[in-house]
Motif scaffolding. Structure first.
Motif, PDB file in Angstrom:
ATOM      1  N   ASP A 213       2.499  33.518  17.883  1.00  0.00           N
ATOM      2  CA  ASP A 213       1.235  33.430  17.137  1.00  0.00           C
ATOM      3  C   ASP A 213       1.208  32.164  16.276  1.00  0.00           C
TER       4      ASP A 213
ATOM      5  N   SER B 164       1.697  29.040  11.299  1.00  0.00           N
ATOM      6  CA  SER B 164       1.683  30.451  11.672  1.00  0.00           C
ATOM      7  C   SER B 164       0.306  31.033  11.363  1.00  0.00           C
TER       8      SER B 164
ATOM      9  N   ARG C 222       1.431  31.973  22.090  1.00  0.00           N
ATOM     10  CA  ARG C 222       0.820  33.302  21.924  1.00  0.00           C
ATOM     11  C   ARG C 222       1.846  34.334  21.441  1.00  0.00           C
TER      12      ARG C 222
ATOM     13  N   SER D 115      -6.398  35.845  15.912  1.00  0.00           N
ATOM     14  CA  SER D 115      -5.651  34.609  16.161  1.00  0.00           C
ATOM     15  C   SER D 115      -6.414  33.630  17.046  1.00  0.00           C
TER      16      SER D 115
END
Length: 267
Positions: A30, A46, A27, A5
């Motif tokens: 995500d 996303s 975070r 990510s």
């Protein structure tokens, strides 16, 4: 290279960098949000879904996200949107039932129920992108929802329905793929489906795995169901705007989702 990510976030921020934009990363969820500094409007994406596509398509997956974010932000920053005078640009679009029913500003989209797996939204075509029609736009124009729905369904019936076909193990599969953003929307053209049903020799099944394809299958044996299932899943995984990996039986003008497991099928 292993993608995660944080690496995806950095790559997207680099590709979408603009002095008029801000980036914020959630975070916990995500998610990466890109906003216009002046308007506060933006797009939230996303990251796990993009990473999954990157594993299969590498740079193409990032190119697609960047394209849609750029087009989406441009549409938000453009001149005021209006329906009057642009009736020919109003179309229905098919989305999964998991797709949000309201904008990020919590304004409800205009929707209709379709099947247990799909929902109908309505959009104003802006050329290279489109805007989903919500209640604020309807109120501003002084329109009633029924008018938009009638116009959209009329317009989708005017779209071409040329099909390509392929026969596998005695089963024939027809594909509609014009890449105009409304391939899946053709499933709402009742006259088209009814006419096609007259030509089907076996069982008629229909699939809309993503926005840019409509599949019609003439199933003659159990192998046909398995092929359709694998095909639909493959399209679903590779589509820019996935809808559903399930197929539908088409009987008496009705669509019924079917679950295909090996050599069996279940409604």
């Amino acid at each position: 290279m292993k993608m995660d990510s944080l690496k995806m976030k950095k790559e997207l921020e680099k590709r979408l960098a603009n002095a008029n934009r801000t980036f914020s990363f959630d975070r916990k969820k995500d998610e990466l949000r890109i906003e216009n500094k002046q308007t506060g409007k933006g797009i939230t994406i996303s990251l796990p879904g993009i990473i999954a596509k990157w594993e299969l398509q590498k740079e193409k997956a990032i190119d697609e996200v960047v394209y849609y974010v750029e087009e989406g932000l441009q549409a938000m920053d453009g001149s005021p949107i209006q329906l009057s005078g642009y009736e020919k640009n109003i179309f229905p679009v098919i989305r999964s039932t998991s797709f949000p029913t309201e904008s990020e500003e919590e304004i409800p989209f205009l929707t209709d129920e379709h099947t247990a797996e799909t929902r109908i939204y309505y959009a104003l075509d802006l050329g290279t992108t489109y805007r989903l029609i919500d209640s604020s736009l309807i109120q501003k124009e002084g329109w009633v929802p029924e008018r938009i729905k009638e116009i959209a369904l009329f317009n989708v019936r005017s779209l071409t329905t040329d099909l390509k076909s392929d026969t596998v193990a005695g089963n024939t599969f027809y594909f509609l793929n014009k890449n105009d953003g409304y391939d899946a929307s053709r499933i709402l053209n009742d006259a088209f489906l009814k006419e096609k049903a007259k030509q089907i020799k076996g069982t008629m099944a229909v699939a809309v795995p993503h926005q840019d394809v409509l599949i019609i299958a003439d199933i003659m044996n159990d192998t046909g169901y398995d092929i359709l299932s694998e095909m639909t899943m493959s399209f679903f995984a590779s589509g820019r705007v996935p809808i559903t990996a399930l197929s539908f039986l088409y009987e008496n003008g009705e669509l019924e989702p079917i679950f295909i497991l090996g050599q069996t099928k279940k409604k």
